[in-house]
Write an enzyme that holds these catalytic residues in place. Structure first.
Site, PDB file in Angstrom:
ATOM      1  N   THR A  33      -6.011   7.824   7.418  1.00 14.39           N
ATOM      2  CA  THR A  33      -5.898   6.657   6.558  1.00 14.39           C
ATOM      3  C   THR A  33      -7.314   6.255   6.163  1.00 14.39           C
ATOM      4  O   THR A  33      -8.275   6.601   6.845  1.00 14.39           O
ATOM      5  CB  THR A  33      -5.175   5.510   7.292  1.00 14.39           C
ATOM      6  OG1 THR A  33      -5.041   4.390   6.420  1.00 14.39           O
ATOM      7  CG2 THR A  33      -5.907   5.069   8.549  1.00 14.39           C
ATOM      8  N   GLY A  34      -7.439   5.558   5.060  1.00 16.50           N
ATOM      9  CA  GLY A  34      -8.772   5.128   4.640  1.00 16.50           C
ATOM     10  C   GLY A  34      -9.172   5.726   3.314  1.00 16.50           C
ATOM     11  O   GLY A  34      -8.318   6.156   2.534  1.00 16.50           O
TER      12      GLY A  34
ATOM     13  N   GLY B 166      -9.812   8.113   0.840  1.00 20.17           N
ATOM     14  CA  GLY B 166      -9.396   9.502   0.776  1.00 20.17           C
ATOM     15  C   GLY B 166     -10.507  10.467   0.419  1.00 20.17           C
ATOM     16  O   GLY B 166     -10.530  11.604   0.906  1.00 20.17           O
TER      17      GLY B 166
ATOM     18  N   THR C  91       1.561   7.043   0.315  1.00 21.78           N
ATOM     19  CA  THR C  91       0.724   5.897  -0.064  1.00 21.78           C
ATOM     20  C   THR C  91       0.792   5.644  -1.568  1.00 21.78           C
ATOM     21  O   THR C  91       1.129   6.548  -2.337  1.00 21.78           O
ATOM     22  CB  THR C  91      -0.746   6.173   0.323  1.00 21.78           C
ATOM     23  OG1 THR C  91      -1.523   5.013   0.110  1.00 21.78           O
ATOM     24  CG2 THR C  91      -1.348   7.309  -0.480  1.00 21.78           C
TER      25      THR C  91
ATOM     26  N   SER D  50       0.807  -1.219   0.000  1.00 23.90           N
ATOM     27  CA  SER D  50       0.000   0.000   0.000  1.00 23.90           C
ATOM     28  C   SER D  50       0.839   1.267   0.000  1.00 23.90           C
ATOM     29  O   SER D  50       0.297   2.369   0.034  1.00 23.90           O
ATOM     30  CB  SER D  50      -0.938   0.003   1.209  1.00 23.90           C
ATOM     31  OG  SER D  50      -0.197  -0.118   2.399  1.00 23.90           O
TER      32      SER D  50
ATOM     33  N   THR E 219      -1.703   3.374   3.312  1.00 23.85           N
ATOM     34  CA  THR E 219      -1.183   4.646   3.807  1.00 23.85           C
ATOM     35  C   THR E 219      -0.406   4.544   5.121  1.00 23.85           C
ATOM     36  O   THR E 219      -0.931   4.076   6.122  1.00 23.85           O
ATOM     37  CB  THR E 219      -2.325   5.676   4.051  1.00 23.85           C
ATOM     38  OG1 THR E 219      -3.133   5.756   2.890  1.00 23.85           O
ATOM     39  CG2 THR E 219      -1.786   7.053   4.381  1.00 23.85           C
TER      40      THR E 219
ATOM     41  N   ARG F 103      -6.358   9.196 -10.310  1.00 23.79           N
ATOM     42  CA  ARG F 103      -7.087   9.427  -9.060  1.00 23.79           C
ATOM     43  C   ARG F 103      -6.101   9.819  -7.933  1.00 23.79           C
ATOM     44  O   ARG F 103      -5.063   9.192  -7.767  1.00 23.79           O
ATOM     45  CB  ARG F 103      -7.849   8.164  -8.650  1.00 23.79           C
ATOM     46  CG  ARG F 103      -8.635   8.293  -7.342  1.00 23.79           C
ATOM     47  CD  ARG F 103      -7.844   7.759  -6.165  1.00 23.79           C
ATOM     48  NE  ARG F 103      -8.609   7.773  -4.916  1.00 23.79           N
ATOM     49  CZ  ARG F 103      -8.079   7.544  -3.720  1.00 23.79           C
ATOM     50  NH1 ARG F 103      -6.798   7.280  -3.605  1.00 23.79           N
ATOM     51  NH2 ARG F 103      -8.829   7.569  -2.639  1.00 23.79           N
TER      52      ARG F 103
HETATM   53  N1  GLY Z   1      -5.935   7.278   2.118  1.00 24.27           N
HETATM   54  C1  GLY Z   1      -5.318   6.959   0.923  1.00 24.27           C
HETATM   55  C2  GLY Z   1      -6.100   7.142  -0.273  1.00 24.27           C
HETATM   56  O1  GLY Z   1      -7.305   7.279  -0.230  1.00 24.27           O
HETATM   57  O2  GLY Z   1      -5.522   7.159  -1.328  1.00 24.27           O
END
Ligand code: GLY
Length: 338
Positions: free
Chosen positions: A249-250, A252, A216, A88, A198, A226
């Site tokens: 994190t999570g 985005g 990340t 990741s 992340t 993206r």
């Molecule tokens: N939190 C990382 C992303 O959404 O790319």
């Protein structure tokens, strides 16, 4: 959370003076001599997920020597960036749906200086490129080909980031080609692959200065181009040296919509403890769209200027790693949904 901050106060020159047998408070004409107070803080570093433990170890090497928090967070997150088994972040990161590994990262110091890049390709240490954007350009953010060009022109090595394992899994995904990328929901990917994303890291050095880094490869199999929250100052990371620092994190998109890390820091400014501030930010996501919130993961992590820390997530499973002089531990964050 326990207060990790301890002060070693050489609070008044009087102590030194007394030890030295001198009275510096004796009146010299009409003024009293009071000199500035050197204060030492206990350094601390906190980062997202279990793999934050190894990253923290890298940061700790800097902090324990009295180094700067900025150097610590850069050194720390470079560890997962260089790990081909961490899918990741950086090398070995899962590609977008076109098979391209694109990296997002940002870094911020105690003076509100910051650097960021999005959709960087072919360079392992996105965080060091972000730092170079901060230190060597008048800008905050570079993206796409411009970011890659900047990195390569400034001495970063061109490397293949797509490892055989990540390539194999991507090709497997292509067979179904269902465009529904999600972060951090455990066992979401085919074959029970965990899709943790992340590394976000915040740290305080022994001068009491805060810095943070976030890096990340983003959502697995995302649309090419993206960009998530991680390189967006205020969303994936925010540092205010008077108040505290936060990272996320999570998914985005959810974090960007509430400018999450900035929100957490502002809530701490209003007096909330780090965990409470993270909880309020997560609840903002729930309030905005309760149905959507049930289906995604977002976690926030925060460190206050007084050395307190805390976290909160939408879903179960968000862990974070803490390292200080007295502690090396992985915590389970509290969460909204069971
Ligand atoms: N939190 C990382 C992303 O959404 O790319």
């Amino acid at each position: 959370m326990s207060d990790r901050r301890k002060f070693v106060k050489f609070s008044l020159l009087s102590s030194a003076a007394i030890l030295a047998g001198k009275n510096l408070f004796a009146k010299t004409n009409t003024t009293i001599a009071l000199l500035p107070v050197p204060v030492k803080n206990e350094p601390i570093v906190i980062s997202t997920w279990d793999f934050g433990k190894e990253a923290n170890a890298g940061a700790w090497e800097v902090l324990k020597r009295g180094g700067r928090a900025l150097d610590a967070v850069e050194a720390g997150v470079k560890i997962p960036e260089a790990d081909p088994d961490n899918q990741s972040v950086g090398l070995g990161g899962r590609p977008d749906r076109d098979g391209r590994v694109t990296l997002d990262a940002c870094i911020m110091d105690e003076n509100s200086k910051c650097g960021s890049l999005a959709c960087l390709e072919h360079v392992v240490h996105a965080i060091s490129v972000a730092r170079m954007v901060m230190e060597k350009t008048p800008h905050v953010m570079l993206v796409g080909d411009g970011a890659t060009q900047f990195a390569l022109e400034n001495g970063f090595k061109k490397e293949k980031l797509l490892t055989p394992k990540s390539e194999r899994e991507w090709k497997e995904w292509l067979k179904t080609n269902k465009y529904a990328p999600k972060n951090n929901i455990e066992n979401e990917l085919p074959g029970g692959i965990k899709n943790h994303d992340t590394i976000g890291m915040v740290a305080m050095d022994n001068n009491g200065n805060l810095s943070g880094a976030c890096t990340t490869s983003g959502m697995a199999y995302k649309m090419h181009g993206r960009v998530g929250d991680s390189p967006i100052i205020g969303a994936g990371l925010y540092v205010d040296n008077e108040v505290g620092a936060a990272t996320s994190t999570g998914v985005g998109e959810e974090v960007i919509r509430i400018v999450g890390s900035h929100l957490v820091v502002e809530l701490m400014r209003q007096g909330m403890e780090p965990e409470e501030a993270c909880k309020k930010a997560v609840e903002r996501i729930v309030t905005r769209n309760p149905e959507q919130a049930k289906t995604v993961q977002v976690g926030f992590l925060a460190l206050s200027k007084s050395g307190k820390f805390g976290a909160y997530a939408l879903q179960k499973g968000f862990t974070y790693a803490v390292r200080s002089g007295g502690e090396e531990k992985i915590y389970d964050a509290k969460h909204v949904y069971p």
